[in-house]
Design a protein around this motif. Structure first.
Motif, PDB file in Angstrom:
ATOM      1  N   PRO A 118      23.388  71.461  47.458  1.00 36.46           N
ATOM      2  CA  PRO A 118      23.349  73.066  48.416  1.00 36.46           C
ATOM      3  C   PRO A 118      22.040  72.429  49.223  1.00 36.46           C
ATOM      4  O   PRO A 118      21.849  73.101  50.326  1.00 36.46           O
ATOM      5  CB  PRO A 118      23.748  74.049  47.810  1.00 36.46           C
ATOM      6  N   GLU A 119      20.842  72.361  48.427  1.00 41.86           N
ATOM      7  CA  GLU A 119      19.412  72.012  49.434  1.00 41.86           C
ATOM      8  C   GLU A 119      19.453  70.747  50.053  1.00 41.86           C
ATOM      9  O   GLU A 119      18.502  71.095  50.909  1.00 41.86           O
ATOM     10  CB  GLU A 119      19.186  71.641  48.501  1.00 41.86           C
ATOM     11  N   ARG A 120      20.036  69.600  50.141  1.00 41.64           N
ATOM     12  CA  ARG A 120      19.963  68.796  51.146  1.00 41.64           C
ATOM     13  C   ARG A 120      20.063  69.081  52.386  1.00 41.64           C
ATOM     14  O   ARG A 120      21.060  69.967  52.425  1.00 41.64           O
ATOM     15  CB  ARG A 120      21.345  67.519  50.843  1.00 41.64           C
ATOM     16  N   GLU A 121      19.524  68.351  53.612  1.00 35.29           N
ATOM     17  CA  GLU A 121      19.360  68.504  54.506  1.00 35.29           C
ATOM     18  C   GLU A 121      20.821  68.267  55.132  1.00 35.29           C
ATOM     19  O   GLU A 121      21.230  66.888  54.995  1.00 35.29           O
ATOM     20  CB  GLU A 121      18.140  67.893  55.115  1.00 35.29           C
ATOM     21  N   VAL A 122      21.371  68.790  56.230  1.00 34.47           N
ATOM     22  CA  VAL A 122      22.581  68.065  56.781  1.00 34.47           C
ATOM     23  C   VAL A 122      22.248  67.085  57.314  1.00 34.47           C
ATOM     24  O   VAL A 122      23.015  65.695  57.317  1.00 34.47           O
ATOM     25  CB  VAL A 122      22.982  69.494  57.599  1.00 34.47           C
ATOM     26  N   ARG A 123      21.140  66.518  57.263  1.00 35.17           N
ATOM     27  CA  ARG A 123      20.782  65.559  58.450  1.00 35.17           C
ATOM     28  C   ARG A 123      20.668  64.681  57.678  1.00 35.17           C
ATOM     29  O   ARG A 123      21.332  62.954  57.639  1.00 35.17           O
ATOM     30  CB  ARG A 123      20.216  65.208  59.360  1.00 35.17           C
ATOM     31  N   THR A 124      20.381  64.473  56.011  1.00 31.38           N
ATOM     32  CA  THR A 124      20.593  63.271  55.669  1.00 31.38           C
ATOM     33  C   THR A 124      22.209  62.785  55.054  1.00 31.38           C
ATOM     34  O   THR A 124      21.809  62.517  54.316  1.00 31.38           O
ATOM     35  CB  THR A 124      19.908  63.857  54.337  1.00 31.38           C
ATOM     36  N   LEU A 125      23.051  64.117  55.116  1.00 31.29           N
ATOM     37  CA  LEU A 125      23.808  63.329  54.716  1.00 31.29           C
ATOM     38  C   LEU A 125      25.623  62.532  55.709  1.00 31.29           C
ATOM     39  O   LEU A 125      25.224  62.553  56.642  1.00 31.29           O
ATOM     40  CB  LEU A 125      25.126  64.775  54.815  1.00 31.29           C
ATOM     41  N   SER A 126      25.871  61.845  54.698  1.00 30.49           N
ATOM     42  CA  SER A 126      26.699  61.084  55.932  1.00 30.49           C
ATOM     43  C   SER A 126      27.378  61.657  57.039  1.00 30.49           C
ATOM     44  O   SER A 126      28.236  62.632  56.724  1.00 30.49           O
ATOM     45  CB  SER A 126      27.423  60.434  55.026  1.00 30.49           C
ATOM     46  N   MET A 127      28.266  61.407  57.853  1.00 29.66           N
ATOM     47  CA  MET A 127      29.587  61.765  58.260  1.00 29.66           C
ATOM     48  C   MET A 127      31.145  62.660  57.371  1.00 29.66           C
ATOM     49  O   MET A 127      30.870  63.684  57.051  1.00 29.66           O
ATOM     50  CB  MET A 127      29.969  60.722  59.581  1.00 29.66           C
ATOM     51  N   PRO A 128      30.975  61.837  56.858  1.00 25.54           N
ATOM     52  CA  PRO A 128      32.267  62.531  55.824  1.00 25.54           C
ATOM     53  C   PRO A 128      31.573  63.472  54.744  1.00 25.54           C
ATOM     54  O   PRO A 128      32.776  64.498  54.523  1.00 25.54           O
ATOM     55  CB  PRO A 128      32.775  60.731  55.224  1.00 25.54           C
TER      56      PRO A 128
END
Ligand SMILES: Nc1ncnc2c1ncn2[C@@H]1O[C@H](COP(=O)(O)OP(=O)(O)OP(=O)(O)O)[C@@H](O)[C@H]1O
Ligand SMILES: [Mg+2]
Length: 503
Positions: free
Chosen positions: A137-147
């Motif tokens: 939950p701490e991860r920044e969204v821009r580091t997430l893949s599209m899925p």
């Protein structure tokens, strides 16, 4: 199941000017079922979803949720009532963390209001684990893949108490593993009693996942069946209203001279490795491999989008230098990119101009605009690819997703290139259009084009290709002749020896 339906659409109609997108749609969705919505490109699926989420007001018809009539639905109201839609391109704040995004979405309307920060993080973790998503939950969204972002959207829908979750072609750009994870989540939602409306052109997905299927044709409901009552052939018949020849067209002539040759071509800056291959005039060369094997990167290098920093490109026996897409076009290279919704069509322009955009040099050799010629060329492709549009003057933005893809394809076919590079050309198009595209690609090859076909649809690669190159880790690891099996391709793609692959 004698259960009362949760969400009921009755005789929904919706027109856009003269276009009657929905002409009387009935749909009944039960709690705890996966309900597939199926139909050709332009049948009205996405429009119906926009009515359900309050983005479009229907012209007539009724919507009931849990027995209560919903009137004047708007997006906020639909969300409050528990109708959520997971889009292919989620709308999250990239600079914020997953927990912050979830808090922003959920706090104004739910028990999340004014919770302390550590509590927010804990609730985000709970929501994510409830759908089986392994995301910090701490991860920044821009580091997430599209899925992964899609998963955050689903978690947010669950947190908001969604009773109906709608997915419009969710797997279009997912890898196999991500796809399977999504299926797991769909199954978990069903178990929790959520009604899932699932739109896809991949019939095998629908046959695996769905409990029931509703088929739309030309803006009307033509059938609703339980999964057990239908097979693939029946679904196609209902959808298209006729039999579709699913056989792949055979090559019509022996390949000619070598048209395209890559000699150790690569763009190291884009993570490529040297690739050498030859494609003859009239040949369809399939490029198989897992998502991430480097096929799109290679295509982008051939087209000058990420110009090569090593190796050579030869066309018709001459070395050519391709430092930009303009140079590629001038050399007769065309590239239909994978992400056509973003790169393939100019939404503001009419269909006709989109088709003639890349071809204008050939259509207007004298440099002035010949409206009539542009129109007849565009009309030719609209017919050939059965692009569903009122006319060639309609804005591309108003076309359905699949029809926009066909426009992107037409645009490059219209340039009559010497080398045609296709990246996932039939993703998101319906079965009927898919076989039209296959026939057209064969015909263009027969006219002497060299075609490089990237596809993750294994039957398509096997059925369409005269030869198949398999890429892994940015390299061409195998070249297989026509007649290769799915097992041959997969074991090369996975880096197994055939005996390991068969085990
Ligand atoms: N805003 C709009 N203006 C004009 N026409 C529209 C608009 N939105 C949709 N249409 C038309 O309504 C029809 C149905 O489109 P819709 O997007 O619902 O199809 P779809 O079933 O989702 O197709 P696909 O499988 O290609 O995504 C199409 O003919 C489309 O061109
Ligand atoms: Mg659609």
């Amino acid at each position: 199941m004698a259960e009362r339906p949760l969400l009921v659409f009755r005789q929904i109609t919706k027109s856009f000017g003269a276009v009657r997108a929905l002409r009387g749609v009935d749909l009944e969705v039960r709690a705890g079922e996966v309900h597939a919505l199926l139909g050709e490109n332009g049948a009205g699926k996405s429009t119906l979803i926009k009515v359900a989420t309050g983005a479009h007001a229907p012209d007539s018809g009724t919507i009931h949720l849990a027995g209560e009539r919903l009137e004047r639905l708007d997006p906020a109201l639909a969300r409050r009532r528990g109708i959520a839609c997971i889009y292919q391109q989620p709308a999250l704040f990239p600079e914020l963390s997953v927990a912050e995004n979830l808090a922003l979405r959920l706090e104004p309307t739910s028990a999340w209001r004014r919770v302390v920060w550590s509590e927010r993080r804990r609730m985000a973790a709970t929501l994510l684990s409830r759908i089986g998503a392994d995301i910090d939950p701490e991860r920044e969204v821009r580091t997430l893949s599209m899925p992964e972002q899609q998963l955050v959207e689903i978690a947010s829908a669950m947190g908001a108490g969604a009773r109906v979750v709608i997915m419009d072609e969710p797997t279009a750009s997912l890898t196999r593993r991500e796809q399977e994870r999504l299926f797991g989540i769909v199954t978990a939602l069903r178990r929790e009693g959520v009604a899932v409306i699932y739109i896809s052109h991949r019939l095998e997905e629908i046959l695996t996942l769905a409990d029931r299927v509703t088929v739309l044709r030309d803006g009307q409901t033509v059938a609703c069946h339980a999964r057990a009552e239908v097979d693939e052939a029946a679904l196609i018949r209902l959808m298209v209203g006729r039999e579709v020849d699913q056989l792949y067209p055979a090559s019509e002539s022996a390949p000619g001279a070598v048209r395209l040759e890559l000699k150790g071509l690569c763009c190291r800056a884009a993570g490529g490795r040297p690739v050498s291959l030859r494609v003859r005039a009239g040949e369809v060369y399939g490029l198989a491999g897992l998502v991430g094997a480097g096929r799109t990167e290679l295509a982008r290098t051939i087209f000058g989008l990420t110009p090569a920093d090593a190796g050579e490109v030869w066309i018709d026996g001459s070395r050519v230098s391709i430092g930009s897409p303009q140079a590629a076009i001038a050399q007769g290279v065309a590239y239909v990119p994978e992400d056509r919704r973003r790169h393939g069509v100019v939404l503001e322009l009419p269909v006709g101009q989109n088709i003639s955009l890349a071809a204008w040099r050939r259509i207007f050799p004298l440099g002035w605009l010949r409206g009539d010629r542009e129109r007849s060329e565009a009309e030719h492709f609209v017919r050939a690819l059965s692009i569903k549009t009122p006319d060639t003057d309609a804005a591309a933005a108003n076309l359905s997703g699949g029809n926009q893809q066909k426009v992107a394809l037409a645009r490059w076919l219209a340039t009559r290139p010497r080398v045609l590079v296709l990246d996932e050309p039939t993703q998101g198009v319906d079965v009927g259009a898919k076989s039209e595209i296959h026939r057209l690609v064969r015909r263009f090859a027969a006219e002497g084009m060299a075609v490089l076909l990237i596809s993750s649809d294994l039957p398509e690669v096997l059925g369409m290709s005269d030869r198949i190159g398999v890429m892994r880790g940015g390299e061409l690891v195998a070249e297989l002749p026509q007649g290769a099996t799915a097992m041959d391709v997969m074991s090369a793609a996975l880096g197994q020896t055939p005996s390991e692959g068969a085990a």
